[in-house]
Design a protein around this motif. Structure first.
Motif, short mmCIF file in Angstrom:
data_model
loop_
_atom_site.label_atom_id
_atom_site.label_comp_id
_atom_site.label_asym_id
_atom_site.label_seq_id
_atom_site.Cartn_x
_atom_site.Cartn_y
_atom_site.Cartn_z
N ILE A 154 54.38 37.85 31.90
CA ILE A 154 54.31 39.21 32.38
C ILE A 154 53.22 40.04 32.01
O ILE A 154 52.92 39.81 30.56
CB ILE A 154 55.48 40.10 32.23
CG1 ILE A 154 56.81 39.41 33.04
CG2 ILE A 154 55.25 41.61 32.55
CD1 ILE A 154 57.83 40.39 32.59
N CYS A 155 52.15 40.37 32.83
CA CYS A 155 51.21 41.22 32.20
C CYS A 155 51.37 42.79 33.11
O CYS A 155 51.36 42.65 34.16
CB CYS A 155 49.74 40.50 32.70
SG CYS A 155 48.33 41.08 32.25
N THR A 156 51.21 43.77 32.05
CA THR A 156 51.43 45.03 32.97
C THR A 156 50.24 45.95 31.83
O THR A 156 49.65 45.79 30.96
CB THR A 156 52.85 45.82 32.54
OG1 THR A 156 52.70 46.82 33.34
CG2 THR A 156 53.00 45.70 31.24
N GLU A 157 49.82 46.87 33.00
CA GLU A 157 48.84 47.96 32.52
C GLU A 157 49.61 48.94 32.07
O GLU A 157 50.58 49.43 32.51
CB GLU A 157 48.07 48.36 33.67
CG GLU A 157 46.65 47.65 33.95
CD GLU A 157 45.81 47.94 35.03
OE1 GLU A 157 46.50 48.77 36.01
OE2 GLU A 157 44.60 47.57 34.90
N VAL A 158 49.07 49.88 30.91
CA VAL A 158 49.72 50.98 30.23
C VAL A 158 48.53 52.05 30.43
O VAL A 158 47.55 51.93 29.59
CB VAL A 158 49.92 50.76 28.91
CG1 VAL A 158 50.71 51.89 28.29
CG2 VAL A 158 50.95 49.63 28.76
#
Ligand SMILES: [Zn+2]
Length: 508
Positions: A386-390
């Motif tokens: 999982i790769c997510t933007e913050v």
């Protein structure tokens, strides 16, 4: 006269029994140690001899020989002082050799006869229980640690004299039932997901990651709260069972990181090594290696902040344990295996200045950005599901300070989802969706017709690698479990695809 007593050495996480034998016979007064002791173990003779003298125990002016069996492996550490002292006392007639039968002794002696704590007591006591020994004599400092083992008599001693008394009259010192510490961890005041305002998308990604034990990467500008999020991951993981606690405590015991007062580890570990950490610090270093950061994060979270700043060598070391859930270290004396079942969480800025793709603020050249992102190798990236933007939190949200959901609430849901997985994988060797592989993926990730069509379309459009395709399925499986759906529906696939979209965005 001859006498012998059992002790144990720690090799990696493994406990090996060592028989400490002593013989006192006529001849020129001397003290010899054989059986492959290291220089450190050899020093025991000076400590033991001086401690005897300072405790008015007279060692007869005879030839003393101490042997460690088996002789084929090198003995390390200071834990052999006490068994050497006991064996010599028995061989010199101070103690009945009979008294040493079926007793395991470990401890370090100071020159005045005081006994100091050593690391690795817990695994040794567990081994003693497996061997069915009568009792263990350990340093008083380690007593609480030793008592964590149920159904094993453990005695803590402070001085050489204590040890003699306790060997002579063990019933005075042992207890019918070791006090098992059942003290519940007081409601931890520490960090909580409620502290994070906004960041709904990243919170959701974090919950999915923990639910299915997926590795996660947070990308965002500096100050957006990536580290805050990562720190809160262990707080939504299921509470530790006593067995898990003991398993983690064993690791920390070997590493010498337990506290005397409350040795049982009750919280999931969160390890956050600095990016300057050497590969040895991560994997475990030394001639006889001890647990590294990877192992200290066992059953918890290993957090790599500013991941591209880690040396390539350090990052590559993670690949094998991420796959095998344990780490193997080869040394001249053999291969050591340490547990390493951790969840990897990583955080990074999208470029050296941190503001890409916000072109109004980013001052980096395209070359710099590519170079920066390129520090994370494709094989490692492929192990992050999982790769997510913050994103940076907007001023209005910050001002309102909307409280997020608490960790306890989220944890309830996570526990329910993990229970579904536990039941499903009862007959498999895995526990979580994050561990699914080829054959099992096919078996357990059944898609509805509509979901299949979406996936096929996306596959044609984005040209995923096989690994990327598998990751989408695994994450979708977890999302479906969170919705208590047997089959993977189209919305589950769509959401899983968004977590791939980010790494396509940065690394394409
Ligand atoms: Zn930049």
């Amino acid at each position: 006269m001859f006498a012998s007593v059992l002790s144990a050495a720690i090799f990696g996480m493994e406990v090996r029994e060592i028989q400490v034998e002593a013989d006192v016979s006529d001849g020129l007064p001397s003290f010899t140690m054989v059986g492959f002791p290291s220089a450190q173990v050899r020093e025991a003779q000076e400590r033991v001899r001086t401690a005897f003298k300072n405790n008015r125990l007279s060692l007869p002016p005879k030839r003393v020989t101490v042997n460690f069996a088996p002789a084929d492996m090198k003995k390390e550490g200071a834990g052999f002082d006490l068994p050497v002292a006991a064996a010599v006392m028995a061989a010199a007639g101070i103690l009945e050799p009979e008294l040493l039968k079926e007793v395991l002794i470990v401890g370090e002696i100071s020159l005045n006869g005081e006994i100091h704590g050593v690391s690795g007591v817990l695994p040794r006591v567990i081994r003693a229980r497996e061997l069915g020994l009568r009792f263990c004599i350990i340093p008083q400092e380690n007593l609480r640690e030793g008592r964590l083992v149920r159904d094993m008599q453990v005695v803590g001693v402070k001085t050489l004299t204590d040890m003699i008394c306790c060997l002579k009259e063990p019933q005075m010192y042992t207890y019918p039932e070791p006090e098992v510490e059942k003290r519940e961890s007081q409601e931890e005041k520490g960090v909580d997901f409620a502290d994070i305002c906004g960041q709904e998308a990243a919170r959701r990604a974090a919950e999915i990651a923990v639910s299915g034990f997926h590795n996660i990467l947070f990308i965002g500008p500096p100050g957006s709260g990536k580290t805050m999020l990562a720190r809160r991951l262990p707080t939504v993981m299921p509470k530790l069972t006593f067995e898990e606690s003991l398993e983690i405590t064993k690791v920390y015991s070997v590493a010498g990181l337990l506290t005397e007062k409350d040795p049982l580890i009750r919280k999931r570990p969160f390890r956050s090594p600095h990016h300057t950490s050497s590969p040895q610090a991560l994997a475990g270093g030394g001639r006889i290696p001890g647990p590294g950061e990877i192992t200290l994060a066992h059953r918890g979270v290993l957090f790599l902040d500013e991941m591209p700043e880690f040396s390539r060598k350090s990052l590559e070391i993670l690949r094998q344990p991420l796959e095998d859930k344990e780490i193997h270290l080869s040394r001249a004396a053999g291969t050591y295996t340490f547990p390493a079942s951790f969840m990897l969480a990583a955080a990074m800025n999208p470029c050296p200045c941190g503001f890409y793709p916000d072109m109004n603020r980013c001052r980096c050249t395209p070359g710099e950005i590519t170079h920066y992102l390129g520090k994370i190798s494709q094989p490692l990236l492929e192990r992050i599901d999982i790769c997510t933007e913050v994103p940076a939190v907007s001023f209005s949200k910050m001002k309102k300070r909307i409280q997020g959901e608490s960790s306890a609430k989220i944890r309830e849901r996570v526990e329910a989802v993990q229970e579904i997985q536990r039941k499903r994988y009862q007959k498999e060797e895995i526990c979580f969706n994050g561990e699914l592989d080829g054959r099992m993926l096919e078996k357990y990730c059944v898609l509805t017709r509509a979901a299949e069509e979406i996936l096929e379309q996306a596959y044609g459009q984005f040209q995923f690698s096989t690994r990327a395709y598998h990751k989408i399925l695994k994450v979708a499986r977890t999302i479906a479990d969170m919705e208590k759906s047997e089959k993977i529906q189209s919305e589950h696939i769509c959401e899983a695809l968004t977590y791939r979209a980010y790494d396509k965005k940065y690394w394409s």
